[in-house]
Design an enzyme around this catalytic site. Sequence first.
Site, PDB file in Angstrom:
ATOM      1  N   GLU A 286      34.799  72.675  48.678  1.00 23.81           N
ATOM      2  CA  GLU A 286      33.377  72.924  48.907  1.00 23.81           C
ATOM      3  C   GLU A 286      32.824  72.223  50.141  1.00 23.81           C
ATOM      4  O   GLU A 286      31.726  71.653  50.101  1.00 23.81           O
ATOM      5  CB  GLU A 286      32.589  72.489  47.668  1.00 23.81           C
ATOM      6  CG  GLU A 286      32.604  70.993  47.344  1.00 23.81           C
ATOM      7  CD  GLU A 286      33.774  70.481  46.527  1.00 23.81           C
ATOM      8  OE1 GLU A 286      33.729  69.331  46.088  1.00 23.81           O
ATOM      9  OE2 GLU A 286      34.749  71.230  46.322  1.00 23.81           O
ATOM     10  N   HIS A 310      31.533  78.797  41.739  1.00 21.13           N
ATOM     11  CA  HIS A 310      31.831  77.378  41.517  1.00 21.13           C
ATOM     12  C   HIS A 310      31.582  76.584  42.806  1.00 21.13           C
ATOM     13  O   HIS A 310      30.920  75.542  42.786  1.00 21.13           O
ATOM     14  CB  HIS A 310      33.288  77.213  41.057  1.00 21.13           C
ATOM     15  CG  HIS A 310      33.665  75.785  40.803  1.00 21.13           C
ATOM     16  ND1 HIS A 310      33.425  75.164  39.588  1.00 21.13           N
ATOM     17  CD2 HIS A 310      34.219  74.842  41.604  1.00 21.13           C
ATOM     18  CE1 HIS A 310      33.828  73.899  39.668  1.00 21.13           C
ATOM     19  NE2 HIS A 310      34.323  73.677  40.880  1.00 21.13           N
ATOM     20  N   GLU A 311      32.100  77.096  43.916  1.00 25.11           N
ATOM     21  CA  GLU A 311      31.951  76.372  45.188  1.00 25.11           C
ATOM     22  C   GLU A 311      30.490  76.350  45.635  1.00 25.11           C
ATOM     23  O   GLU A 311      30.011  75.338  46.159  1.00 25.11           O
ATOM     24  CB  GLU A 311      32.848  76.998  46.264  1.00 25.11           C
ATOM     25  CG  GLU A 311      34.320  77.122  45.898  1.00 25.11           C
ATOM     26  CD  GLU A 311      34.970  75.834  45.388  1.00 25.11           C
ATOM     27  OE1 GLU A 311      34.493  74.737  45.744  1.00 25.11           O
ATOM     28  OE2 GLU A 311      35.946  75.922  44.632  1.00 25.11           O
ATOM     29  N   HIS A 314      28.520  73.608  43.973  1.00 27.16           N
ATOM     30  CA  HIS A 314      28.708  72.272  44.547  1.00 27.16           C
ATOM     31  C   HIS A 314      27.649  71.955  45.607  1.00 27.16           C
ATOM     32  O   HIS A 314      27.465  70.784  45.958  1.00 27.16           O
ATOM     33  CB  HIS A 314      30.091  72.160  45.184  1.00 27.16           C
ATOM     34  CG  HIS A 314      31.165  71.727  44.241  1.00 27.16           C
ATOM     35  ND1 HIS A 314      31.078  70.568  43.494  1.00 27.16           N
ATOM     36  CD2 HIS A 314      32.370  72.286  43.932  1.00 27.16           C
ATOM     37  CE1 HIS A 314      32.184  70.434  42.762  1.00 27.16           C
ATOM     38  NE2 HIS A 314      32.975  71.460  42.999  1.00 27.16           N
ATOM     39  N   GLU A 333      32.117  67.477  38.993  1.00 29.94           N
ATOM     40  CA  GLU A 333      32.724  68.699  38.458  1.00 29.94           C
ATOM     41  C   GLU A 333      32.142  69.175  37.128  1.00 29.94           C
ATOM     42  O   GLU A 333      32.047  70.374  36.896  1.00 29.94           O
ATOM     43  CB  GLU A 333      34.243  68.521  38.336  1.00 29.94           C
ATOM     44  CG  GLU A 333      34.937  68.355  39.681  1.00 29.94           C
ATOM     45  CD  GLU A 333      34.770  69.553  40.628  1.00 29.94           C
ATOM     46  OE1 GLU A 333      34.311  70.626  40.185  1.00 29.94           O
ATOM     47  OE2 GLU A 333      35.095  69.416  41.820  1.00 29.94           O
ATOM     48  N   ASP A 391      43.815  60.834  43.706  1.00 25.38           N
ATOM     49  CA  ASP A 391      44.360  62.194  43.563  1.00 25.38           C
ATOM     50  C   ASP A 391      45.314  62.301  42.383  1.00 25.38           C
ATOM     51  O   ASP A 391      45.460  63.366  41.790  1.00 25.38           O
ATOM     52  CB  ASP A 391      45.085  62.629  44.843  1.00 25.38           C
ATOM     53  CG  ASP A 391      44.109  63.175  45.893  1.00 25.38           C
ATOM     54  OD1 ASP A 391      43.048  63.684  45.482  1.00 25.38           O
ATOM     55  OD2 ASP A 391      44.406  63.087  47.086  1.00 25.38           O
ATOM     56  N   TYR A 399      36.297  68.418  34.561  1.00 19.97           N
ATOM     57  CA  TYR A 399      35.705  69.757  34.634  1.00 19.97           C
ATOM     58  C   TYR A 399      35.196  70.203  33.259  1.00 19.97           C
ATOM     59  O   TYR A 399      34.006  70.463  33.079  1.00 19.97           O
ATOM     60  CB  TYR A 399      36.753  70.770  35.127  1.00 19.97           C
ATOM     61  CG  TYR A 399      37.181  70.607  36.554  1.00 19.97           C
ATOM     62  CD1 TYR A 399      36.667  71.426  37.556  1.00 19.97           C
ATOM     63  CD2 TYR A 399      38.102  69.633  36.926  1.00 19.97           C
ATOM     64  CE1 TYR A 399      37.067  71.290  38.883  1.00 19.97           C
ATOM     65  CE2 TYR A 399      38.505  69.482  38.248  1.00 19.97           C
ATOM     66  CZ  TYR A 399      37.977  70.308  39.220  1.00 19.97           C
ATOM     67  OH  TYR A 399      38.367  70.162  40.517  1.00 19.97           O
TER      68      TYR A 399
END
Length: 637
Positions: A286, A310-311, A314, A333, A391, A399
Amino acid sequence: MAAPVRAVAPVRDAASASSAGPWSLRHLDLELRVSFAGAGAGRVRGRARLELRCERDGAGAELRLDGHPTLSVSRAALLPPPGGPGDPAGQALPVESRPFASYGSALHITLPQPPRAGQLLTLLIDYEAGEGPGVCWLAPEQTAGKQKPYMYTQGQAVLNRSFFPCFDTPSVKFTYSATVKVPEGFTAVMSATSWEKQKDNTFVFKMSQPIPSYLIALVVGDIVSADVGPRSRVWAEPCLIEAAKKEYDGVIEEFLVVGEKLFGPYVWGRYDILFMPPSFPFGGMENPCLTFVTPCLLAGDRSLVDVIIHEISHSWFGNLVTNASWGEFWLNEGFTMYAQRRISTEVYGLPYTCLEAATGRALLRQHMDATGEDHPLNKLRVVIEPGINPDDTYNETPYEKGYCFVSYLAHLVGDQSKFDAFLQAYVNRFKFQSITADDTLAFFLEYFPELKKKGVDSIPGFEFDRWLNTPGWPPYLPDLSPGQQLMKPAEELAELWAADGLNMEAIEAVDIMGWRTYQLVYFLDQVLQKSPLPEGNVERLSKMYPKISKAQNAELRLRWCQIVLKNNLEAEYSKVKDFLHSQGKQKYTLPLYRAMWGGSEATRALAMETFSATAPQLHVNVQNYVKKILGLQVAEA
């Protein structure tokens, strides 16, 4: 109503080596020169100018920035104040790179004297980069056009420190500008509010809104654009631009308008989409003003355009209001999943949105079954210890469990329009800031004093503290029963196909031509759960539904390939190979290698053959994940 505005204090981020806290970054300016070398390699020569402010006395004469072993600094200097006396090239400062963690190093810069609170300083750093994990170089064969190399950066979560020296933490926001010189025949684009091409193939960018370092992104490639709305264009390689325009023309504006109605003004000016080369390992990233997406979204029939919701979401949750550390990623998220499903409900209706949410819940169930519910990553507030790469904590929990918590807050309010109004107030209160879950929940209770009075934060079994700090399945699940009208026919059809003797009359009575993507996905997930099917059933299913077995839609292709493997349908193994040759998205690639490696000798051989043919076109992280699945040696970064 809400309490008066107060400043949110910076959060100590264990994943950053920088002096964020004692110092703030007001503006970053980058002068970059990008050059390609042979076989998927290249260099970035950079000059970073950081406009800093000392936030408190006692900050000391040493300043630390995040860097990386692959980022080599040739010079650091302190610039004189604008219009003041002193050498315009600046006063050279001692700089030393010291180890910090596997994913970065610490740049220690010694200042002439300790600064005082409120003092402004401008640092200049000359450096070179290019081999680090945040800067990705693609050989021509890894692109769609196969003619020219390509370069892109990926900042989230802690990768941009290998692209430029910075405070690489989501707790610090700043504006930025950049001047990028690229070779002839290439175009540069960035996540910026303005873009201008100048002479000598030099591109100038400005981001006028403050953002965290992970949202700065650059692409250099053979790319062109086409308008698809009043504030949107698509960018892609020339061979994909027509498909991208056709798929997205007029679509983005509809989603943006609904988002603005629900969450308040879209503050970023443009919303452009860049279709990345097929090796891009993510679904979307995003980056503000310029979302990067997988070309897998070009299904040819607009059947995956809703992924972009979804993007777009953001733009409010993540980019405008940001988690202050990666341990509270659910603030980005979980809220974005909730916002995505609110927009989807307005555009596509509640039943379809509930069906999509049910597929998300199934992914959370799969994840928790694989890790065990009490795994520490299955909390919303994850403790990321020093040295741990954020990460490596990535999973479905922030989410989907995050979505359940936001849905629980809406359930406590009990009125959708009141909760929508709260979300607008929340965005308005914390815009351009980085916050913690404590800030979010304190604001929720301030906004709804009657709920605070009732003690909703400590209802036994549903305590806010339990949501944040106890691993496991969400204590509350939103009601997805409106999706039943779409799920039930899919479940019944899957039952028919799993039967020993096929009742073709009943099967032919069900028309799936009008089913949208997630209804078909739900059907295929049911078929996969019931696989292997009785002898011959999958072949018949394949012939009966070319809409599925010959789909270009990546979500359908993934499920169909999984069904082919689970049923040992050797006649269609070529479809698995074709799909893995066509793209390198992590979400599609890893499950198929797991399925092949967990199957027969024939599927294991298929895995080895496919990987040896496609490895060069995969992102290095994805290559390493696949190597782990196949039991191959992973090269140390």
